[in-house]
Scaffold this motif. Structure first.
Motif, short mmCIF file in Angstrom:
data_model
loop_
_atom_site.label_atom_id
_atom_site.label_comp_id
_atom_site.label_asym_id
_atom_site.label_seq_id
_atom_site.Cartn_x
_atom_site.Cartn_y
_atom_site.Cartn_z
N ARG A 59 0.84 -1.21 0.00
CA ARG A 59 0.00 0.00 0.00
C ARG A 59 0.87 1.25 0.00
NH1 ARG A 59 -5.68 0.20 1.53
NH2 ARG A 59 -6.26 2.35 1.84
N GLN A 65 -1.46 4.49 -1.38
CA GLN A 65 -2.63 4.85 -0.60
C GLN A 65 -2.20 5.04 0.85
OE1 GLN A 65 -5.72 1.98 -1.17
NE2 GLN A 65 -5.57 2.07 -3.40
N PRO A 66 -2.95 5.82 1.60
CA PRO A 66 -2.55 6.08 2.99
C PRO A 66 -2.64 4.82 3.86
CG PRO A 66 -4.71 7.02 2.54
CD PRO A 66 -4.18 6.51 1.23
N LEU A 67 -1.77 4.77 4.84
CA LEU A 67 -1.81 3.70 5.84
C LEU A 67 -2.69 4.18 6.99
CD1 LEU A 67 1.89 2.47 5.89
CD2 LEU A 67 -0.10 1.35 4.89
N ALA A 68 -3.96 4.26 6.72
CA ALA A 68 -4.92 4.73 7.71
C ALA A 68 -5.11 3.69 8.81
CB ALA A 68 -6.27 5.02 7.03
N PRO A 69 -5.39 4.13 10.02
CA PRO A 69 -5.60 3.19 11.12
C PRO A 69 -6.65 2.12 10.80
CG PRO A 69 -5.40 5.39 11.99
CD PRO A 69 -5.44 5.52 10.49
N ASP A 70 -7.72 2.49 10.10
CA ASP A 70 -8.74 1.51 9.75
C ASP A 70 -8.17 0.39 8.87
OD1 ASP A 70 -11.55 0.54 9.51
OD2 ASP A 70 -11.20 1.06 7.39
N TYR A 71 -7.34 0.76 7.91
CA TYR A 71 -6.73 -0.25 7.04
C TYR A 71 -5.80 -1.17 7.84
CZ TYR A 71 -3.98 -2.49 3.43
OH TYR A 71 -3.35 -3.43 2.66
N ASN A 73 -5.93 -1.85 11.00
CA ASN A 73 -6.77 -2.71 11.84
C ASN A 73 -7.37 -3.86 11.04
OD1 ASN A 73 -6.29 -1.35 14.23
ND2 ASN A 73 -8.01 0.04 13.94
N ARG A 74 -7.79 -3.58 9.79
CA ARG A 74 -8.35 -4.65 8.94
C ARG A 74 -7.28 -5.70 8.63
NH1 ARG A 74 -9.95 -1.17 4.38
NH2 ARG A 74 -9.88 -3.09 3.17
#
Length: 90
Positions: A59, A65-71, A73-74
């Motif tokens: 990623r 794409q951003p390494l968002a906390p939601d991603y 966590n998934r």
């Protein structure tokens, strides 16, 4: 990281300063979870680290794409679902 693909000195510095400490910290956390029975006792921790790291680096470096906390966590949820101890057949 891109320059490390072409320059051995940059690659060595990247490994020493970023990759090795990050790997050691992650493996320590996985080992602690395994010791507490949160992970399957026979699961390969080195493989778990690679399975965890692959999507994050993909990623970051490929799709950008951003390494968002939601991603994150998934990814963790998917990884740990596969690492969980399985009930033993009777």
């Amino acid at each position: 990281m891109g320059e490390a693909q072409h320059d051995p000195e940059v690659a060595a510095a990247l490994n020493r300063r970023l990759i090795e400490p990050q790997t050691a910290n992650t493996l320590a956390g996985l080992r602690a979870a395994k010791d507490q029975g949160q992970l399957a006792p026979d699961f390969d921790l080195d493989l778990a680290f690679e399975v965890l790291s692959g999507p994050l680096y993909y990623r970051l470096l490929i799709t950008q794409q951003p390494l968002a906390p939601d991603y994150i966590n998934r990814v963790l949820h998917a990884l740990f679902a596969g690492l969980s101890p399985r009930p033993q057949p009777r």
